[in-house]
Scaffold this motif. Structure first.
Motif, mmCIF file in Angstrom:
data_model
loop_
_atom_site.group_PDB
_atom_site.id
_atom_site.type_symbol
_atom_site.label_atom_id
_atom_site.label_comp_id
_atom_site.label_asym_id
_atom_site.label_seq_id
_atom_site.Cartn_x
_atom_site.Cartn_y
_atom_site.Cartn_z
ATOM 1 N N GLY A 1 21.978 27.175 65.389
ATOM 2 C CA GLY A 1 21.140 26.028 65.074
ATOM 3 C C GLY A 1 21.894 24.728 65.277
ATOM 4 N N ASP A 2 21.315 23.647 64.766
ATOM 5 C CA ASP A 2 21.939 22.341 64.763
ATOM 6 C C ASP A 2 22.826 22.207 63.533
ATOM 7 O OD1 ASP A 2 20.239 21.931 66.901
ATOM 8 O OD2 ASP A 2 18.779 20.809 65.713
ATOM 9 N N VAL A 3 23.858 21.385 63.632
ATOM 10 C CA VAL A 3 24.727 21.121 62.480
ATOM 11 C C VAL A 3 24.575 19.661 62.077
ATOM 12 C CG1 VAL A 3 26.421 22.936 62.842
ATOM 13 C CG2 VAL A 3 26.675 20.761 64.050
ATOM 14 N N ASP A 4 24.753 19.426 60.775
ATOM 15 C CA ASP A 4 24.499 18.106 60.235
ATOM 16 C C ASP A 4 25.380 17.886 59.017
ATOM 17 O OD1 ASP A 4 22.823 16.724 57.874
ATOM 18 O OD2 ASP A 4 22.249 15.775 59.751
ATOM 19 N N GLU A 5 25.996 16.696 58.925
ATOM 20 C CA GLU A 5 26.697 16.261 57.717
ATOM 21 C C GLU A 5 26.049 14.957 57.287
ATOM 22 O OE1 GLU A 5 31.094 18.204 58.015
ATOM 23 O OE2 GLU A 5 30.902 16.185 58.872
ATOM 24 N N ASN A 6 25.542 14.909 56.058
ATOM 25 C CA ASN A 6 24.647 13.813 55.703
ATOM 26 C C ASN A 6 24.913 13.275 54.305
ATOM 27 O OD1 ASN A 6 22.608 12.265 56.884
ATOM 28 N ND2 ASN A 6 21.031 13.247 55.657
ATOM 29 N N HIS A 7 24.813 11.952 54.171
ATOM 30 C CA HIS A 7 24.884 11.248 52.888
ATOM 31 C C HIS A 7 23.495 10.671 52.636
ATOM 32 C CE1 HIS A 7 27.268 8.084 50.313
ATOM 33 N NE2 HIS A 7 26.435 8.826 49.606
ATOM 34 N N GLU A 8 22.862 11.101 51.563
ATOM 35 C CA GLU A 8 21.463 10.743 51.295
ATOM 36 C C GLU A 8 21.352 9.947 50.007
ATOM 37 O OE1 GLU A 8 19.512 14.515 51.210
ATOM 38 O OE2 GLU A 8 20.580 15.173 53.000
ATOM 39 N N TYR A 9 20.577 8.850 50.076
ATOM 40 C CA TYR A 9 20.400 7.948 48.942
ATOM 41 C C TYR A 9 18.910 7.856 48.609
ATOM 42 C CZ TYR A 9 24.565 6.139 51.439
ATOM 43 O OH TYR A 9 25.747 5.998 52.133
#
Length: 341
Positions: free
Chosen positions: A258-266
């Motif tokens: 799949g796709d990879v993602d590193e995320n900061h969510e506010y």
């Protein structure tokens, strides 16, 4: 999700946008391997000492990589959920219920009655890195939360998290492991504690989110791993989610790459009330790929292009993202750093 008996009623509706990468249509593992026969493996190979330290369960006693058939068999023998640092099942369910309730309102614009006046709940702001090519079945990196500031009237909750997923029949499907902090204004959240949680969009009912532990200091690196075996079983492709070298959750998903993602969510009550948020980052990540059996550092030398992920529906409090992504002197991988000034 069904609310646990005795849990406080949801006092407000928080709108949250999808916490994942943009995914692509499903392709079988066999087809993917054929498609990638002519790809150059490229990239910077991760040394065996690092893998032995951070992914020991994927290697045998001689330090050789297990076959994915062996890895699948190993995962099937593991417990589905393991708690850390003495968290009981009751404590986990209480926090998991909060996370499950919040997820109900992702991607939905609603209004709420707060202080006897209606306000519009104004969605989410995101900052991070992703790769939109479905060539990845694992990621191992470090999560450095920082403060993850939350308040009762502003940035009410925060996630610093990593995902692998894709669209299947038009439905976003993914697994993740990360850290959340939730304001006390949200269904009994405790702003003094960070929550280690996992998520599986394919899990049944209120089992999608699972809380595994809490901690009180965000100023250190916490190692995590997501790994999906490419050897399927009757239930799907087995996966492991790990934290600080311990497997904390296993399960099955209907894809292996799949796709990879590193995320900061506010998330805030409305788009003009994000508080300033200090720096958080994800760093030192390596990827398991469909190109060959090597693991590759996530930097500019991997075969696929890394994209920045910076989105907001808000007119104030826009997140900042250090871009182009930099490789610190002490690492061979990107440091994905973000904040709200």
């Amino acid at each position: 999700m069904k609310t646990e008996s005795g849990m406080p009623a949801l006092g407000l509706l928080l709108v949250v946008a999808l916490a994942g990468a943009i995914f692509v249509p499903v392709v079988s593992a066999e087809s993917e391997n054929n498609l990638n026969e002519n790809f150059s493996s490229g990239g910077d190979i991760v040394g065996i000492d690092t893998q032995l330290k951070r992914s020991p369960y994927l290697l045998d006693e001689e330090g050789d990589r297990l076959s994915d058939t062996e890895i699948s068999e190993m995962i099937e023998k593991m417990p589905k959920v393991t708690y850390l640092d003495g968290m009981t099942e009751t404590e986990s369910k209480k926090i998991s219920e909060i996370l499950n309730q919040l997820h109900k309102y992702r991607s939905i614009s609603e209004s709420m009655d707060k202080a006897n006046s209606l306000k519009t709940v104004q969605v989410q702001a995101d900052a991070g890195a992703r790769i939109d090519d479905y060539h990845y079945n694992g990621i191992n990196g470090n999560n450095h939360p920082g403060y993850l500031e939350v308040s009762s009237d502003g940035t009410v909750c925060h996630y610093l998290t990593s995902h692998i997923g894709k669209k299947i029949s038009g439905v976003d499907t993914w697994i993740e492991v990360g850290v959340a902090k939730i304001s006390s204004a949200i269904v009994g959240g405790d702003p003094s504690k960070y929550v280690v949680y996992t998520y599986d969009s394919t899990a049944y009912g209120d089992e999608k989110y699972i809380a595994h532990r809490t901690f009180t200091s965000g100023f250190r690196d916490y190692n995590f791993e997501i790994y999906i075996s490419t050897s399927s079983t009757s239930e799907g492709y087995p996966y492991i989610l790990s934290w600080q070298g311990s497997v904390i959750r296993t399960g099955y998903v209907p894809f292996c790459y799949g796709d990879v993602d590193e995320n900061h969510e506010y998330f805030a009550f409305d788009g003009n009330t994000f508080n300033s948020v200090s720096e958080s980052y994800l760093c030192d990540s390596y990827l398991f790929t469909s190109y060959n059996s090597n693991t590759l550092w996530w930097n500019g030398n991997i075969p696929d292009f890394t994209k920045k992920h910076l989105t907001t529906d808000c007119s104030a409090g826009t997140p900042q993202l250090e871009y182009p992504f930099l490789v610190p002197w002490w690492s061979e991988a990107y440091q994905v750093k973000s904040w709200i000034p």
